[in-house]
Design an enzyme around this catalytic site. Structure first.
Site, PDB file in Angstrom:
ATOM      1  N   ASP A 110      -0.364  39.365  36.313  1.00  0.00           N
ATOM      2  CA  ASP A 110      -1.286  38.431  35.637  1.00  0.00           C
ATOM      3  C   ASP A 110      -0.519  37.349  34.880  1.00  0.00           C
ATOM      4  O   ASP A 110       0.373  37.648  34.087  1.00  0.00           O
ATOM      5  CB  ASP A 110      -2.175  39.190  34.639  1.00  0.00           C
ATOM      6  CG  ASP A 110      -3.099  40.159  35.343  1.00  0.00           C
ATOM      7  OD1 ASP A 110      -4.134  39.716  35.838  1.00  0.00           O
ATOM      8  OD2 ASP A 110      -2.757  41.369  35.407  1.00  0.00           O
TER       9      ASP A 110
ATOM     10  N   ARG B  46     -15.509  -2.693   4.393  1.00  0.00           N
ATOM     11  CA  ARG B  46     -16.351  -2.584   5.605  1.00  0.00           C
ATOM     12  C   ARG B  46     -17.747  -3.156   5.429  1.00  0.00           C
ATOM     13  O   ARG B  46     -18.755  -2.554   5.846  1.00  0.00           O
ATOM     14  CB  ARG B  46     -16.470  -1.119   6.032  1.00  0.00           C
ATOM     15  CG  ARG B  46     -15.113  -0.504   6.206  1.00  0.00           C
ATOM     16  CD  ARG B  46     -15.159   0.960   6.469  1.00  0.00           C
ATOM     17  NE  ARG B  46     -13.819   1.502   6.251  1.00  0.00           N
ATOM     18  CZ  ARG B  46     -13.515   2.771   6.132  1.00  0.00           C
ATOM     19  NH1 ARG B  46     -14.459   3.675   6.210  1.00  0.00           N
ATOM     20  NH2 ARG B  46     -12.283   3.150   5.948  1.00  0.00           N
TER      21      ARG B  46
ATOM     22  N   ASP C  29       6.027  40.043  37.767  1.00  0.00           N
ATOM     23  CA  ASP C  29       4.861  40.371  36.936  1.00  0.00           C
ATOM     24  C   ASP C  29       3.623  39.844  37.681  1.00  0.00           C
ATOM     25  O   ASP C  29       3.732  38.952  38.539  1.00  0.00           O
ATOM     26  CB  ASP C  29       5.019  39.680  35.574  1.00  0.00           C
ATOM     27  CG  ASP C  29       3.744  39.727  34.757  1.00  0.00           C
ATOM     28  OD1 ASP C  29       3.182  40.813  34.597  1.00  0.00           O
ATOM     29  OD2 ASP C  29       3.297  38.651  34.298  1.00  0.00           O
TER      30      ASP C  29
ATOM     31  N   TYR D 189     -13.465  -1.028  15.776  1.00  0.00           N
ATOM     32  CA  TYR D 189     -13.253  -0.785  14.347  1.00  0.00           C
ATOM     33  C   TYR D 189     -14.568  -0.550  13.588  1.00  0.00           C
ATOM     34  O   TYR D 189     -14.824   0.535  13.068  1.00  0.00           O
ATOM     35  CB  TYR D 189     -12.445  -1.929  13.727  1.00  0.00           C
ATOM     36  CG  TYR D 189     -12.159  -1.693  12.269  1.00  0.00           C
ATOM     37  CD1 TYR D 189     -11.256  -0.693  11.883  1.00  0.00           C
ATOM     38  CD2 TYR D 189     -12.799  -2.428  11.268  1.00  0.00           C
ATOM     39  CE1 TYR D 189     -11.010  -0.434  10.538  1.00  0.00           C
ATOM     40  CE2 TYR D 189     -12.551  -2.178   9.928  1.00  0.00           C
ATOM     41  CZ  TYR D 189     -11.655  -1.180   9.570  1.00  0.00           C
ATOM     42  OH  TYR D 189     -11.423  -0.922   8.241  1.00  0.00           O
TER      43      TYR D 189
ATOM     44  N   GLY E 190       0.830  -1.224   0.000  1.00  0.00           N
ATOM     45  CA  GLY E 190       0.000   0.000   0.000  1.00  0.00           C
ATOM     46  C   GLY E 190       0.855   1.259   0.000  1.00  0.00           C
ATOM     47  O   GLY E 190       2.066   1.217   0.247  1.00  0.00           O
ATOM     48  N   GLY E 191       0.205   2.372  -0.290  1.00  0.00           N
ATOM     49  CA  GLY E 191       0.900   3.651  -0.381  1.00  0.00           C
ATOM     50  C   GLY E 191       1.622   4.016   0.898  1.00  0.00           C
ATOM     51  O   GLY E 191       2.775   4.439   0.879  1.00  0.00           O
TER      52      GLY E 191
ATOM     53  N   LEU F 262      -5.811   9.234  -3.394  1.00  0.00           N
ATOM     54  CA  LEU F 262      -4.565   8.878  -4.067  1.00  0.00           C
ATOM     55  C   LEU F 262      -4.816   8.374  -5.481  1.00  0.00           C
ATOM     56  O   LEU F 262      -3.940   8.458  -6.336  1.00  0.00           O
ATOM     57  CB  LEU F 262      -3.820   7.821  -3.254  1.00  0.00           C
ATOM     58  CG  LEU F 262      -3.421   8.279  -1.851  1.00  0.00           C
ATOM     59  CD1 LEU F 262      -2.710   7.159  -1.101  1.00  0.00           C
ATOM     60  CD2 LEU F 262      -2.514   9.512  -1.899  1.00  0.00           C
ATOM     61  N   VAL F 263      -6.039   7.846  -5.733  1.00  0.00           N
ATOM     62  CA  VAL F 263      -6.336   7.320  -7.068  1.00  0.00           C
ATOM     63  C   VAL F 263      -6.136   8.423  -8.119  1.00  0.00           C
ATOM     64  O   VAL F 263      -5.561   8.193  -9.183  1.00  0.00           O
ATOM     65  CB  VAL F 263      -7.774   6.738  -7.113  1.00  0.00           C
ATOM     66  CG1 VAL F 263      -8.165   6.398  -8.535  1.00  0.00           C
ATOM     67  CG2 VAL F 263      -7.869   5.509  -6.219  1.00  0.00           C
TER      68      VAL F 263
ATOM     69  N   ASP G 260       5.297  36.270  32.285  1.00  0.00           N
ATOM     70  CA  ASP G 260       4.798  35.239  31.373  1.00  0.00           C
ATOM     71  C   ASP G 260       4.593  35.712  29.952  1.00  0.00           C
ATOM     72  O   ASP G 260       4.419  34.906  29.054  1.00  0.00           O
ATOM     73  CB  ASP G 260       3.440  34.730  31.864  1.00  0.00           C
ATOM     74  CG  ASP G 260       2.360  35.778  31.672  1.00  0.00           C
ATOM     75  OD1 ASP G 260       2.519  36.874  32.222  1.00  0.00           O
ATOM     76  OD2 ASP G 260       1.390  35.508  30.949  1.00  0.00           O
TER      77      ASP G 260
HETATM   78  P1  ADQ Z   1      -8.860   5.581   0.888  1.00  0.00           P
HETATM   79  O1  ADQ Z   1     -10.197   6.058   1.287  1.00  0.00           O
HETATM   80  O2  ADQ Z   1      -8.692   4.133   0.849  1.00  0.00           O
HETATM   81  O3  ADQ Z   1      -7.730   6.207   1.808  1.00  0.00           O
HETATM   82  P2  ADQ Z   1      -7.424   6.560  -1.602  1.00  0.00           P
HETATM   83  O4  ADQ Z   1      -6.602   7.691  -1.168  1.00  0.00           O
HETATM   84  O5  ADQ Z   1      -8.022   6.788  -2.946  1.00  0.00           O
HETATM   85  O6  ADQ Z   1      -8.634   6.245  -0.596  1.00  0.00           O
HETATM   86  O7  ADQ Z   1      -6.529   5.286  -1.650  1.00  0.00           O
HETATM   87  C1  ADQ Z   1      -6.950   4.068  -2.199  1.00  0.00           C
HETATM   88  C2  ADQ Z   1      -5.735   3.205  -2.530  1.00  0.00           C
HETATM   89  O8  ADQ Z   1      -6.183   1.882  -2.809  1.00  0.00           O
HETATM   90  C3  ADQ Z   1      -4.989   3.676  -3.760  1.00  0.00           C
HETATM   91  O9  ADQ Z   1      -3.605   3.657  -3.511  1.00  0.00           O
HETATM   92  C4  ADQ Z   1      -5.359   2.656  -4.847  1.00  0.00           C
HETATM   93  O10 ADQ Z   1      -4.311   2.371  -5.760  1.00  0.00           O
HETATM   94  C5  ADQ Z   1      -5.674   1.436  -4.056  1.00  0.00           C
HETATM   95  N1  ADQ Z   1      -6.727   0.653  -4.759  1.00  0.00           N
HETATM   96  C6  ADQ Z   1      -7.845   1.119  -5.259  1.00  0.00           C
HETATM   97  N2  ADQ Z   1      -8.547   0.137  -5.844  1.00  0.00           N
HETATM   98  C7  ADQ Z   1      -7.849  -0.971  -5.689  1.00  0.00           C
HETATM   99  C8  ADQ Z   1      -8.060  -2.329  -6.054  1.00  0.00           C
HETATM  100  N3  ADQ Z   1      -9.140  -2.733  -6.686  1.00  0.00           N
HETATM  101  N4  ADQ Z   1      -7.141  -3.192  -5.702  1.00  0.00           N
HETATM  102  C9  ADQ Z   1      -6.034  -2.800  -5.046  1.00  0.00           C
HETATM  103  N5  ADQ Z   1      -5.800  -1.561  -4.688  1.00  0.00           N
HETATM  104  C10 ADQ Z   1      -6.697  -0.643  -4.981  1.00  0.00           C
HETATM  105  C11 ADQ Z   1      -7.675   7.072   2.977  1.00  0.00           C
HETATM  106  C12 ADQ Z   1      -8.436   8.389   2.866  1.00  0.00           C
HETATM  107  C13 ADQ Z   1      -7.974   9.132   1.627  1.00  0.00           C
HETATM  108  C14 ADQ Z   1      -6.466   9.345   1.681  1.00  0.00           C
HETATM  109  C15 ADQ Z   1      -5.744   8.053   1.973  1.00  0.00           C
HETATM  110  C16 ADQ Z   1      -4.266   8.284   2.229  1.00  0.00           C
HETATM  111  O11 ADQ Z   1      -9.826   8.169   2.792  1.00  0.00           O
HETATM  112  O12 ADQ Z   1      -8.629  10.371   1.529  1.00  0.00           O
HETATM  113  O13 ADQ Z   1      -6.029   9.823   0.425  1.00  0.00           O
HETATM  114  O14 ADQ Z   1      -6.288   7.403   3.110  1.00  0.00           O
HETATM  115  O15 ADQ Z   1      -4.046   9.181   3.265  1.00  0.00           O
END
Ligand code: ADQ
Length: 736
Positions: free
Chosen positions: A510, A321, A508, A88, A29-30, A386-387, A689
């Site tokens: 206050d 979810r 001082d 969660y 993941g990112g 991020l998409v 202060d």
């Molecule tokens: P997300 O709500 O999950 O993240 P997003 O930022 O778009 O939203 O990230 C989704 C990630 O999942 C992307 O890196 C994408 O490549 C990947 N992904 C999408 N579809 C996929 C698939 N079918 N299979 C595998 N991977 C897939 C939360 C917040 C965002 C914020 C991010 C990061 O809701 O607003 O940008 O965290 O901080």
């Protein structure tokens, strides 16, 4: 060697259990990519949940799981099924997620969820504390762990803690409705640095802190009783090189190496060379505006029927979810919408929407990104998204058009995208047309800008920036700590005090002798304060001066029974023991009639503020005003007065929730140094202060013991943490 501990709800790993054998692999993941160097290089530990509940873990595999987890430099927090339900699926995703995304009507306020959230945050804290060694840094991620910073700080105050929120922080008007708002803010404020994707989220957070907790906020720092918390925005990036490299490889692949999906996409392009593809990718979440997007696509086909059979929406929704009822409803709604629209527009050779409800391997994502002419990303709210960034990064020939919702954090950085309001169907329909018809040169020009930025501010830079800032704060904090007036330092100061023939204290009032109250007229000294000052004055060879911004009448009245010198109005007037008030300099008040009406207009426009008229100065108090409006007007007023004052020789002092205007060249520093002129004090002590006391700290001889109340930047040689510490300190000089 000190290390970094990263904490997030899920660990960045995949556990595989086959035939009783446990193996683990890193996930891609990112966040995991961005933090790779922080995690690996510092020999760090990543703490989180493995994805397996206690009930799902066979007892005989426990040891093997632990080993597999630690092989990835990770440590697991054990969560039970009921933890998962309450913490969660419950509090995180049925309370915080909807509230923070402005879906207030979806939010559930359930005390059981809250209890579970607290107890799971404590479980995370326990594992962090077990792994924590001196000098370590902790970086906590996201909305599931908002109480964690405080839980760690309470046990280990010296540890440097960062927190990053990946989702929006909502406006105060929304946040204030949460029953546990104070606890959440206090939880977050355990961090030394709080990061958000955008300045708007940062602004909303600061506003909530100032209005709900009443802490002083200035620019991006929050001054608490004993610490300063810094807040900043760090827009998260992507692993640009990875996306662009995979996209290049995708272009160069042969028929054989193509994925099934890629073959299908390619086939489609061959058969209908004029047809275009519009891409939509998200987790299936109500915040992502998927239903709106489909409806907007329907509106587009209705409004521009020439595009029927010429455009296809390729929609990938990743299951998410699915235990939460709102997500199940959404799934049904999307299924129905896709079915209805496909039924309405499909022809024998064409279906308008290709809909995939599944997770896909990374290479398939690249297939989609590189094959689609337009990306249609229309969240109702999104922390960043991020998409959108990934789509732009994969356009190696710089063609392709991004249509992006203004409500995504990413929109703040991607101005060259076609920005839309996700609730305006007509606008989206028109924008789809515009995107499909955009000349290639324009597409390339827009993408070039965005790509340059994404390449520069990639996810590694994002992580490095955050850690760099946290590190800088730590260094500063360590420097400040060297000034702390600890019990160890005190004996040396007492020795100077005891050896001195003549001694003087500048105190001082206050914020130093007395804590702040809402109504300044009610801040009169109680018996305890009077007693302490009296006893200090009674020490042999010792003089005490109360030096304050207060007017002479008030100060004179409050201290009338004590044999101390009083300096009022920031050094304008002085009253020796048994003497009368006299100006310390030849004071001019000609300016008062012209400046007073200006202040009055600010009182009229800013509820809760008032003017205090002193003998030689005017003060505008805004302690009781709305904190943000007050600060804004104070800033404005101080600029106005500075402009007006050049002819009058005035100075404008910003104190604690007060703006004070008086003739220049008179301040506490000057008054204090004049007072000791030609006298032979061998021990000089001054304590205060606020900003106006800095003049004293600056002007008094360098041998003076100067003490700031609060640990913010100061010229004083020492500081004490808070007002409540002052009495104890002064007590040390009172000997029977
Ligand atoms: P997300 O709500 O999950 O993240 P997003 O930022 O778009 O939203 O990230 C989704 C990630 O999942 C992307 O890196 C994408 O490549 C990947 N992904 C999408 N579809 C996929 C698939 N079918 N299979 C595998 N991977 C897939 C939360 C917040 C965002 C914020 C991010 C990061 O809701 O607003 O940008 O965290 O901080």
């Amino acid at each position: 060697m000190s290390k970094t501990i990263i904490v997030s709800n899920r660990l960045p790993l995949q556990l595989n259990i086959e035939n009783g054998k446990v193996t683990s692999s890193p996930s891609v993941g990112g966040l995991a990519t961005g933090l790779k160097s922080v995690h690996r290089d510092s020999n760090g530990v990543w703490i989180g949940w493995t994805g397996l509940t206690v009930e799902e873990t066979e007892p005989q595999l426990e040891k093997d799981i632990e080993t597999a987890v630690s092989e990835q430099q990770c440590a697991a927090v054990q969560l039970s099924q009921s933890d998962l339900e309450g913490f969660y699926y419950g509090f995180s995703n049925r309370t915080i997620w909807p509230m923070f995304h402005y879906f207030m009507e979806y939010a559930e306020f359930d005390n059981n969820f809250w209890e579970s959230y607290k107890s799971v945050n404590q479980k995370f804290a326990d594992v962090v504390l077990e792994n924590l060694e001196d000098g370590d840094t902790v970086w906590v991620h996201d909305y599931q762990l908002m109480l964690l910073p405080q839980l760690i700080k309470e046990k280990r105050p010296e540890v440097s803690i960062g927190f990053f929120l990946h989702i929006p922080f909502p406006s105060y008007e929304v946040f204030r409705t949460i029953p546990w708002r104070e606890e959440i803010l206090n939880g977050l404020l355990g961090a030394d640095l709080l990061g958000f994707h955008t300045y708007d989220y940062e602004r909303h957070f600061l506003s909530s802190v100032s209005r709900i907790l009443g802490h002083a906020v200035s620019f991006n720092s929050i001054t608490m009783a004993d610490r300063v918390v810094t807040v900043d925005s760090f827009p998260m990036g992507i692993d640009y090189e990875k996306f662009s490299a995979f996209a290049k490889a995708n272009k160069e692949q042969t028929d054989k190496s193509q994925s099934e999906l890629q073959r299908r996409l390619y086939h489609h392009q061959q058969e209908t060379p004029d047809a275009k593809m519009i891409l939509s990718i998200d987790r299936l979440d109500y915040t992502k505006g998927i239903a709106n997007r489909i409806r907007a696509f329907e509106r587009f086909l209705e409004t521009y029927p020439d595009y029927v059979e010429k455009v296809r929406l390729v929609m990938l929704a990743v299951p998410s979810r699915s235990n939460v009822p709102q997500y199940q409803l959404l799934k049904r709604e999307i299924d129905e919408l896709v079915g209805r629209i496909n039924g309405k527009f499909a022809t024998v050779s064409w279906t308008p929407i290709w809909y995939f409800y599944r997770s896909m391997p990374f290479t398939n994502l690249i297939d989609l990104y590189t094959s689609c002419d337009v990306a249609l990303i229309t969240p109702i709210r999104d922390g960043m998204n991020l998409v959108a960034k990934e789509y732009v990064a994969t356009r190696t020939d710089r063609t392709g058009v991004l249509i992006l919702s203004e409500m995504a954090g990413a929109a703040k950085e991607m101005n060259e995208a076609l920005l839309i309001n996700p609730n305006n169907m007509d606008l989206i329909a028109r924008t789809i047309k515009k995107a499909l018809e955009m000349p290639v040169e324009e597409q390339q020009k827009r993408n070039k800008y965005m790509q340059n930025r994404l390449r520069r501010y990639n996810v590694e830079k994002w992580a490095a920036d955050f850690m760099g800032k946290l590190q800088a704060l730590k260094v500063n904090e360590e420097f400040i700590r060297t000034k702390k007036l600890t019990d160890k330092r005190l004996p040396q100061i007492l020795e100077q005090y005891n050896n001195a023939q003549q001694r003087i204290f500048f105190l001082d009032y206050d914020g130093t002798l007395r804590g702040f109250v809402n109504d300044p007229s009610e801040a009169n000294p109680d018996e305890k304060i009077l007693n302490m000052v009296r006893r200090l004055q009674e020490q042999p060879k010792t003089d005490v001066v109360i030096i304050s911004g207060r007017d002479s009448e008030t100060l004179g009245e409050w201290f009338k029974d004590l044999p101390v010198t009083l300096i009022a109005e920031h050094g304008v007037l002085k009253k020796q023991v048994d003497g009368d008030w006299h100006p310390t300099e030849a004071m001019n008040t000609d300016w008062v009639p012209s400046i007073q009406p200006v202040l009055q207009t600010y009182v009229d426009r800013t509820p809760g503020t008032f003017i205090e008229e002193k003998k030689y100065s005017l003060a505008w108090h805004y302690r009781k005003a709305d904190p943000e409006l007050g600060a804004m007007r104070a800033n404005e007023l101080s600029n106005v007065i500075k402009e007006l004052s050049s002819n009058h020789g005035l100075s404008v002092l910003s104190g604690n929730k007060v703006i004070e205007i008086k003739s220049s060249n008179v301040h506490k520093g000057k008054a204090a140094t004049n007072h000791i002129l030609n006298k032979n004090y061998e021990f000089i002590f001054s304590i205060g202060d606020d900003w106006t006391d800095e003049f004293m700290f600056h002007d008094l001889p360098s041998s003076a013991i100067t003490v700031k109340v609060g640990r913010v930047n100061t010229e004083a040689r020492f500081y004490v943490e808070k007002q409540e510490d002052v009495a104890g300190l002064l007590q040390a000089f009172i000997q029977e």
